[in-house]
Design an enzyme around this catalytic site. Structure first.
Site, PDB file in Angstrom:
ATOM      1  N   ARG A 260       0.834  -1.208   0.000  1.00  0.00           N
ATOM      2  CA  ARG A 260       0.000   0.000   0.000  1.00  0.00           C
ATOM      3  C   ARG A 260       0.863   1.249   0.000  1.00  0.00           C
ATOM      4  O   ARG A 260       1.811   1.350   0.763  1.00  0.00           O
ATOM      5  CB  ARG A 260      -0.907  -0.003   1.232  1.00  0.00           C
ATOM      6  CG  ARG A 260      -1.839  -1.207   1.226  1.00  0.00           C
ATOM      7  CD  ARG A 260      -2.831  -1.181   2.351  1.00  0.00           C
ATOM      8  NE  ARG A 260      -3.654  -2.382   2.270  1.00  0.00           N
ATOM      9  CZ  ARG A 260      -4.640  -2.675   3.112  1.00  0.00           C
ATOM     10  NH1 ARG A 260      -4.938  -1.835   4.098  1.00  0.00           N
ATOM     11  NH2 ARG A 260      -5.343  -3.781   2.974  1.00  0.00           N
ATOM     12  N   ARG A 275       2.044   1.386  10.585  1.00  0.00           N
ATOM     13  CA  ARG A 275       1.552   1.668   9.226  1.00  0.00           C
ATOM     14  C   ARG A 275       2.692   1.466   8.240  1.00  0.00           C
ATOM     15  O   ARG A 275       3.715   2.145   8.325  1.00  0.00           O
ATOM     16  CB  ARG A 275       1.017   3.105   9.158  1.00  0.00           C
ATOM     17  CG  ARG A 275       0.311   3.462   7.866  1.00  0.00           C
ATOM     18  CD  ARG A 275      -0.321   4.832   7.950  1.00  0.00           C
ATOM     19  NE  ARG A 275      -1.342   4.876   8.978  1.00  0.00           N
ATOM     20  CZ  ARG A 275      -2.620   4.560   8.788  1.00  0.00           C
ATOM     21  NH1 ARG A 275      -3.022   4.185   7.596  1.00  0.00           N
ATOM     22  NH2 ARG A 275      -3.477   4.620   9.778  1.00  0.00           N
ATOM     23  N   GLU A 347      -6.101  -1.698  14.608  1.00  0.00           N
ATOM     24  CA  GLU A 347      -6.980  -2.482  13.745  1.00  0.00           C
ATOM     25  C   GLU A 347      -6.203  -3.663  13.175  1.00  0.00           C
ATOM     26  O   GLU A 347      -5.210  -3.479  12.480  1.00  0.00           O
ATOM     27  CB  GLU A 347      -7.510  -1.595  12.609  1.00  0.00           C
ATOM     28  CG  GLU A 347      -8.448  -2.327  11.685  1.00  0.00           C
ATOM     29  CD  GLU A 347      -8.731  -1.527  10.407  1.00  0.00           C
ATOM     30  OE1 GLU A 347      -8.796  -0.284  10.498  1.00  0.00           O
ATOM     31  OE2 GLU A 347      -8.862  -2.159   9.346  1.00  0.00           O
ATOM     32  N   SER A 350     -10.643  -6.277   9.466  1.00  0.00           N
ATOM     33  CA  SER A 350     -11.793  -5.505   9.028  1.00  0.00           C
ATOM     34  C   SER A 350     -12.672  -6.492   8.286  1.00  0.00           C
ATOM     35  O   SER A 350     -12.253  -7.055   7.280  1.00  0.00           O
ATOM     36  CB  SER A 350     -11.313  -4.381   8.110  1.00  0.00           C
ATOM     37  OG  SER A 350     -12.333  -3.457   7.893  1.00  0.00           O
ATOM     38  N   ARG A 389       0.798  -6.129  12.982  1.00  0.00           N
ATOM     39  CA  ARG A 389       0.102  -5.461  14.086  1.00  0.00           C
ATOM     40  C   ARG A 389      -0.203  -6.419  15.232  1.00  0.00           C
ATOM     41  O   ARG A 389      -0.116  -6.034  16.400  1.00  0.00           O
ATOM     42  CB  ARG A 389      -1.185  -4.800  13.583  1.00  0.00           C
ATOM     43  CG  ARG A 389      -0.891  -3.500  12.839  1.00  0.00           C
ATOM     44  CD  ARG A 389      -2.143  -2.729  12.546  1.00  0.00           C
ATOM     45  NE  ARG A 389      -1.836  -1.527  11.763  1.00  0.00           N
ATOM     46  CZ  ARG A 389      -2.756  -0.790  11.151  1.00  0.00           C
ATOM     47  NH1 ARG A 389      -4.042  -1.133  11.227  1.00  0.00           N
ATOM     48  NH2 ARG A 389      -2.404   0.288  10.476  1.00  0.00           N
TER      49      ARG A 389
END
Length: 415
Positions: A260, A275, A347, A350, A389
């Site tokens: 990403r 991130r 997070e 999702s 994460r």
RNA sequence: GGAGGGUUAGCCUAAUUGGUAAGGCACCGGAUUUGAAAUCCGGCGGGCUCUGCCCUUGGGGGUUCGAGUCCCUCACCCUCCGCCA
């Protein structure tokens, strides 16, 4: 992709959905206008083509009888030109309508709370895992440096910011986590798929990343894109297929790296490995019938939660509000794990039901027994789960003041 | 990267000098049967405002009144050569 025909009678449904998502509802009017003209044109073309087909069949007949065909031929020539001009108009309009439709987000499910942004999301449950083993938990980057297992400096030398490099114990722990995820998910009936990491542009249209989120993607010189999540290849797995109802639900999972660009997140999460431009994820994916998809959504959430429970980590479940919902999703739960060192909820999953939104874009359908007409399937996706994460939460939770890290029992066989 | 061959509905296979996609297998429904097989009838790519019509021969474009068929182009598959972990 939404279907204009469902809003012909009640355009306000579409307008309200756009409004609640923070989009301009005016585009709904444009779409309905184009939809109407499109249907007119198709009807007109149908009639003209019918004429052409009927008259064209007369030609060989007349020739056989030795009659003159010149008059009919010139008539048909004119007809061909008229058809061509209508076809051109239709093509232009279809292109325009499709372009507009591709940019319309999914309609939120009625159970999704209305809200403008992430501040109006709702925490619906919380699970209390093990207490941090340290009296005073410290951030993962400090642990990583102390134990010499995370080297962000070398990662930056190799690739720049937002990349990570794991050594030794850290590399093994991340790999153990991913293997643990795969094994647990397999027990729950998800079939493993190892897909390509580079995909064609149309595949990203299918899953909903394109055309709106081009900035988030890495593109290669051969016009292939690095996948931002395994959801992309998985959503397109049965592209242009008509599935058997008996085979549903189809449950898949994939371990892949995710790439990403994180454009527009400058200055956000700059420390540590929260991130990243590249991370790893085991993705869960389902193809279901329309009437079972919301039950399957709850099951998928439970499947993902189970992984965090087995790791004994503290987490909570968040129901996203309309303003924070992803582009393709009709309903989404986020799983956020507690990282005691950075004192933040991260997070790690999702979980969304896109209903038939992706299925329309990928033309993935199924046929019901005894019914002629194929129907669109519903598709669901969710992480199960994402590293690093979860790795962060483990490091910060299981780090002890004596400088060692306890490994959760379930991971031991994978180390 | 180079040369050659190929792609027709889930699978297999047809289609005169260009004349408007024919069959078979499998599958589904029905009839027949005590039941099954066999047989017979119907369905078996998609769409629509569905007694009907339109679109569909790997994708796109061209020639033509009309293209599976002729021309251009792209993709994919197979064989061989080259390169390569």
């Amino acid at each position: 992709m939404i279907a204009p025909k469902y809003f012909r009678d009640d355009i306000d449904v579409l307008k309200n959905a756009l409004l609640h998502r923070g989009e301009d509802p005016k585009i709904a009017d444009d779409i309905m206008r184009m939809d109407m003209r499109l249907r007119e044109l198709k009807k007109k073309l149908d009639d003209l083509r019918k004429q052409r087909n009927e008259k064209g069949k007369l030609i060989p007949k007349l020739k056989k009888e030795g009659k003159d065909t010149e008059e009919l031929l010139s008539e048909l020539k004119e007809l061909a030109e008229t058809i061509k001009s209508y076809e051109n108009e239709l093509e232009t309009l279809e292109e325009k309508l499709k372009n507009a439709l591709y940019r319309i987000p999914n309609i939120p499910h009625e159970s999704v709370p209305i809200g403008k942004d992430e501040t109006e999301n709702r925490v619906i449950s919380e699970y209390k895992g093990i207490e941090p083993l340290s009296q005073n938990p410290i951030p993962h980057w400090e642990i990583g440096e102390k134990l010499d297992i995370i080297d962000l400096k070398v990662a930056a030398n190799l690739s720049g910011s937002r990349f990570y490099l794991f050594k030794n114990f850290a590399a093994k722990l991340e790999r153990a986590l991913l293997n643990f995820f795969l094994k647990e998910n397999e027990k729950k009936g998800y079939m493993e798929i190892l897909p390509p990491y580079l995909v064609k542009e149309e595949i990203l249209y299918g899953s909903g990343q394109l055309p709106k989120f081009r900035d988030e993607l890495y593109k290669t010189q051969d016009d292939l894109y690095l996948i931002p999540t395994a959801e992309v290849p998985l959503a397109n797995l049965h592209r242009n297929e008509i599935l058997n109802e008996d085979d549903l639900p189809l449950k898949y999972m994939s371990f892949t790296p995710c790439f990403r660009r994180e454009a527009g997140s400058y200055g956000k999460d700059v420390r540590g490995i929260i991130r990243l431009h590249q991370f790893h994820k085991v993705e869960l994916f389902k193809f279901t019938t329309p009437e079972t998809s919301y039950d399957e959504l709850e099951k998928m959430r439970e499947d993902a939660e189970d992984l965090l429970k087995k790791l004994n980590l503290t987490y909570h479940v968040v129901a996203l509000c309309t303003g924070d919902l992803g582009f393709s999703a009709a309903k989404t739960y986020d799983l956020e794990v507690w990282a005691p060192g950075v004192k933040r909820w991260l997070e790690v999953s999702s979980i969304s039901n896109t209903e038939d939104f992706q299925a329309r874009r990928t033309m993935t359908r199924f046929r019901r027994k005894g019914q002629k007409r194929p129907l669109y399937v519903h598709t669901l996706n969710g992480s199960g789960l994402a590293t690093p994460r979860v790795f962060i939460a483990i490091l910060e939770t299981y780090y002890k003041d004596d400088g060692t890290i306890e490994i959760p029992d379930v991971l031991k066989e994978f180390m």
